[in-house]
Write an enzyme that holds these catalytic residues in place. Sequence first.
Site, PDB file in Angstrom:
ATOM      1  N   THR A   7       0.845  -1.188   0.000  1.00  0.00           N
ATOM      2  CA  THR A   7       0.000   0.000   0.000  1.00  0.00           C
ATOM      3  C   THR A   7       0.885   1.243   0.000  1.00  0.00           C
ATOM      4  O   THR A   7       2.018   1.204   0.492  1.00  0.00           O
ATOM      5  CB  THR A   7      -0.932   0.032   1.234  1.00  0.00           C
ATOM      6  OG1 THR A   7      -1.737   1.204   1.165  1.00  0.00           O
ATOM      7  CG2 THR A   7      -0.178   0.055   2.546  1.00  0.00           C
ATOM      8  N   ASP A  42      -7.778  -5.734  -0.664  1.00  0.00           N
ATOM      9  CA  ASP A  42      -8.676  -5.050  -1.583  1.00  0.00           C
ATOM     10  C   ASP A  42     -10.053  -5.132  -0.958  1.00  0.00           C
ATOM     11  O   ASP A  42     -10.435  -6.158  -0.408  1.00  0.00           O
ATOM     12  CB  ASP A  42      -8.654  -5.689  -2.969  1.00  0.00           C
ATOM     13  CG  ASP A  42      -9.183  -4.713  -4.013  1.00  0.00           C
ATOM     14  OD1 ASP A  42      -8.660  -3.586  -4.091  1.00  0.00           O
ATOM     15  OD2 ASP A  42     -10.140  -5.052  -4.729  1.00  0.00           O
ATOM     16  N   SER A  43     -10.771  -4.020  -1.009  1.00  0.00           N
ATOM     17  CA  SER A  43     -12.072  -4.013  -0.334  1.00  0.00           C
ATOM     18  C   SER A  43     -13.080  -3.217  -1.125  1.00  0.00           C
ATOM     19  O   SER A  43     -12.733  -2.497  -2.060  1.00  0.00           O
ATOM     20  CB  SER A  43     -11.912  -3.418   1.068  1.00  0.00           C
ATOM     21  OG  SER A  43     -11.443  -2.096   0.993  1.00  0.00           O
ATOM     22  N   TYR A  74     -18.443   4.791   2.038  1.00  0.00           N
ATOM     23  CA  TYR A  74     -19.896   4.542   1.994  1.00  0.00           C
ATOM     24  C   TYR A  74     -20.490   4.293   3.389  1.00  0.00           C
ATOM     25  O   TYR A  74     -21.639   3.872   3.503  1.00  0.00           O
ATOM     26  CB  TYR A  74     -20.176   3.319   1.117  1.00  0.00           C
ATOM     27  CG  TYR A  74     -19.852   3.493  -0.355  1.00  0.00           C
ATOM     28  CD1 TYR A  74     -18.532   3.620  -0.802  1.00  0.00           C
ATOM     29  CD2 TYR A  74     -20.854   3.497  -1.314  1.00  0.00           C
ATOM     30  CE1 TYR A  74     -18.229   3.757  -2.153  1.00  0.00           C
ATOM     31  CE2 TYR A  74     -20.569   3.639  -2.671  1.00  0.00           C
ATOM     32  CZ  TYR A  74     -19.244   3.767  -3.071  1.00  0.00           C
ATOM     33  OH  TYR A  74     -18.952   3.895  -4.409  1.00  0.00           O
ATOM     34  N   ASP A  75     -19.730   4.542   4.451  1.00  0.00           N
ATOM     35  CA  ASP A  75     -20.206   4.262   5.808  1.00  0.00           C
ATOM     36  C   ASP A  75     -21.581   4.869   6.133  1.00  0.00           C
ATOM     37  O   ASP A  75     -22.392   4.218   6.795  1.00  0.00           O
ATOM     38  CB  ASP A  75     -19.182   4.755   6.845  1.00  0.00           C
ATOM     39  CG  ASP A  75     -18.048   3.760   7.041  1.00  0.00           C
ATOM     40  OD1 ASP A  75     -18.181   2.603   6.599  1.00  0.00           O
ATOM     41  OD2 ASP A  75     -17.024   4.139   7.631  1.00  0.00           O
ATOM     42  N   HIS A 128     -15.675  -6.001   7.858  1.00  0.00           N
ATOM     43  CA  HIS A 128     -15.139  -6.932   6.866  1.00  0.00           C
ATOM     44  C   HIS A 128     -13.624  -7.081   7.027  1.00  0.00           C
ATOM     45  O   HIS A 128     -13.073  -8.158   6.871  1.00  0.00           O
ATOM     46  CB  HIS A 128     -15.478  -6.426   5.461  1.00  0.00           C
ATOM     47  CG  HIS A 128     -15.306  -4.946   5.281  1.00  0.00           C
ATOM     48  ND1 HIS A 128     -15.883  -4.017   6.117  1.00  0.00           N
ATOM     49  CD2 HIS A 128     -14.598  -4.215   4.390  1.00  0.00           C
ATOM     50  CE1 HIS A 128     -15.544  -2.805   5.740  1.00  0.00           C
ATOM     51  NE2 HIS A 128     -14.762  -2.893   4.694  1.00  0.00           N
TER      52      HIS A 128
END
Length: 209
Positions: free
Chosen positions: A14, A75-76, A168-169, A194
């Site tokens: 990252t 990756d999420s 997007y929380d 997650h």
Amino acid sequence: MTRKLGGGSLVIATHNSGKLKEISALLGPFGLKCISAGSLGLPEPAETGTTFVENALIKARSAAEASGIVALADDSGLSVDALDGRPGVYTADWAERQWFEGEPGRDWYMAMGKVEGMLQRLSADVERGGAFHCVLAIAWPDGEHAIYEGKCPGSLTWPPRGTLGFGYDPVFVPLGRDKTFAEIDPEEKHAISHRADAFAKLVADQFES
Ligand code: IMP
């Protein structure tokens, strides 16, 4: 049996210092010294995969090959059932926006609105289920790899609620709660997210079995 990390150095694929800090704190207790791909000057590969697993592997393999050291990538993203899993690997891309007279940036309200618009166009009482996903990939320089998949199921709400968190929380209500991820205390979110699920699977397999 999966190949084990053991101790020593681990490259975190990252260039995001926040992610490096979070991952170092999680893996430090297991004797791993985390180094970021950014600090080694490694190139950032194009995320050309169509699944979270493919993209996590692309990042981990690229870092392992370039550094010669075992590497970890994640990756999420968000997948919405009624949208056939979209935005999926394009979760961050849906927020990309060229501001008037400015650098391209991310507009999360626009991205959340796009998801909502697509849901509402399907029907007023559309099924709102979805999940955040997180895939962790470990790649060894000789080509071997291990994958851990985490998931946090929930549903999409509208309008957005809450000011905590990111991305997007504000529109995601985890299963069994009535608050969005952006209304939940971050400590509590980290326990059910997650990412927590994926890391728990990695730790159980790599260090406890
Ligand atoms: P990446 O894995 O860094 O490429 O991130 C993918 C995108 O998924 C992020 O930019 C966020 O928009 C979204 N995302 C991943 N995890 C979360 C989360 O916990 N909350 C909100 N959005 C998330």
